[in-house]
Design a protein around this motif. Structure first.
Motif, PDB file in Angstrom:
ATOM      1  N   UNK A 181       0.826  -1.201   0.000  1.00 52.36           N
ATOM      2  CA  UNK A 181       0.000   0.000   0.000  1.00 52.36           C
ATOM      3  C   UNK A 181       0.864   1.256   0.000  1.00 52.36           C
ATOM      4  N   UNK A 182       1.961   1.212   0.728  1.00 52.05           N
ATOM      5  CA  UNK A 182       2.886   2.345   0.738  1.00 52.05           C
ATOM      6  C   UNK A 182       3.500   2.549  -0.645  1.00 52.05           C
ATOM      7  N   UNK A 183       3.792   1.464  -1.323  1.00 55.02           N
ATOM      8  CA  UNK A 183       4.340   1.550  -2.680  1.00 55.02           C
ATOM      9  C   UNK A 183       3.314   2.166  -3.636  1.00 55.02           C
ATOM     10  N   UNK A 184       2.054   1.823  -3.424  1.00 55.46           N
ATOM     11  CA  UNK A 184       0.994   2.374  -4.263  1.00 55.46           C
ATOM     12  C   UNK A 184       0.847   3.878  -4.023  1.00 55.46           C
ATOM     13  N   UNK A 185       0.912   4.300  -2.775  1.00 56.36           N
ATOM     14  CA  UNK A 185       0.859   5.728  -2.474  1.00 56.36           C
ATOM     15  C   UNK A 185       2.031   6.456  -3.117  1.00 56.36           C
ATOM     16  N   UNK A 186       3.189   5.827  -3.083  1.00 56.10           N
ATOM     17  CA  UNK A 186       4.377   6.432  -3.687  1.00 56.10           C
ATOM     18  C   UNK A 186       4.191   6.615  -5.191  1.00 56.10           C
ATOM     19  N   UNK A 187       3.483   5.688  -5.810  1.00 59.09           N
ATOM     20  CA  UNK A 187       3.212   5.802  -7.250  1.00 59.09           C
ATOM     21  C   UNK A 187       2.453   7.099  -7.542  1.00 59.09           C
ATOM     22  N   UNK A 188       1.454   7.407  -6.723  1.00 61.39           N
ATOM     23  CA  UNK A 188       0.664   8.616  -6.929  1.00 61.39           C
ATOM     24  C   UNK A 188       1.433   9.878  -6.550  1.00 61.39           C
TER      25      UNK A 188
END
Length: 243
Positions: A208-215
């Motif tokens: 989930x943290x990686x996904x936030x980083x994508x945005x």
């Protein structure tokens, strides 16, 4: 984000609802970012609770295709195509697709309502909530949902005034409806948090943290920030066309 279901595309204002073909990269960027869905939701939201005559007028003035075309034209004018291409690559990645599938599954299982009730009794872990809030901020989800709901409300308020023989200019309308923004924002944030917590409940926090980083990547952030800046302008321009 696709989760705007809780909660442009290229035509000049005032033309018939026959939009010119969109640049494929621009179209894909706005689809993956959830902005296209935002536009598509607008007509139905605007017509809700309005009279038959008002619904007809709104359907014409705020038709989804030209509305999205106008927003896209404004976004494209501010962003280089290379940045749009980079945003598409990020938002079309396996990681993004994984979370998109999790979002789509929410409507199928019907468990969100019960989960929201459960949250009141058993709040999520602080770390998990912070991750969701980070993602919400990065993806501008609550912000875009708030803008859409607020602009819809302003438009309906203007038509209600005109039905009584009254009127307001755009500046005064904004001033008199500004008090609505805070409660709409709070409601949107609450709904988005619950949605994300439920949709991503089986995804590890590291993912989930990686996904936030994508945005948080500049290209994706630019598409969302520009969409948020231009959306109120699109609504204001169309309100000016209402009779």
């Amino acid at each position: 984000m696709r989760l705007l279901t809780l909660f442009a595309l290229l035509l000049t204002l005032g033309l018939p609802a026959q939009a010119a073909p969109l640049d494929p990269t621009l179209k894909r960027a706005l689809e993956l970012a959830g902005v296209q869905l935002l536009c598509e939701q607008t007509p139905a939201l605007l017509q809700r609770g309005m009279s038959a005559a008002q619904q007809k007028q709104l359907a014409k003035t705020f038709a989804a295709e030209p509305l999205c075309a106008d927003l896209a034209k404004r976004v494209a004018a501010e962003l280089p195509k290379a940045q749009l291409s980079e945003a598409v690559a990020l938002l079309d990645s396996p990681l993004a697709k994984h979370f998109t599938e999790a979002e789509r599954a929410v409507g199928a299982d019907g468990g969100l309502a019960a989960y929201r009730t459960q949250l009141a009794e058993r709040p999520p872990r602080g770390e998990r909530l912070q991750l969701v809030q980070r993602l919400d901020k990065a993806a501008h989800t609550s912000e875009l949902a708030t803008l859409l709901r607020y602009e819809v409300g302003k438009t309906q308020a203007l038509l209600a005034l005109r039905a009584r023989g009254e009127n307001l200019d755009e500046k005064t309308l904004s001033e008199q409806t500004a008090v609505q923004i805070a409660p709409i924002r709070a409601s949107s944030a609450s709904g988005v948090e619950a949605f994300m917590l439920y949709a991503y409940r089986q995804s590890p926090s590291a993912q989930l943290a990686e996904y936030a980083e994508l945005y948080e990547q500049p290209a994706v952030r630019a598409v969302l920030e520009e969409s948020a800046r231009q959306l109120p302008k699109v609504f204001a321009a169309r309100r000016a066309q209402l009779k």
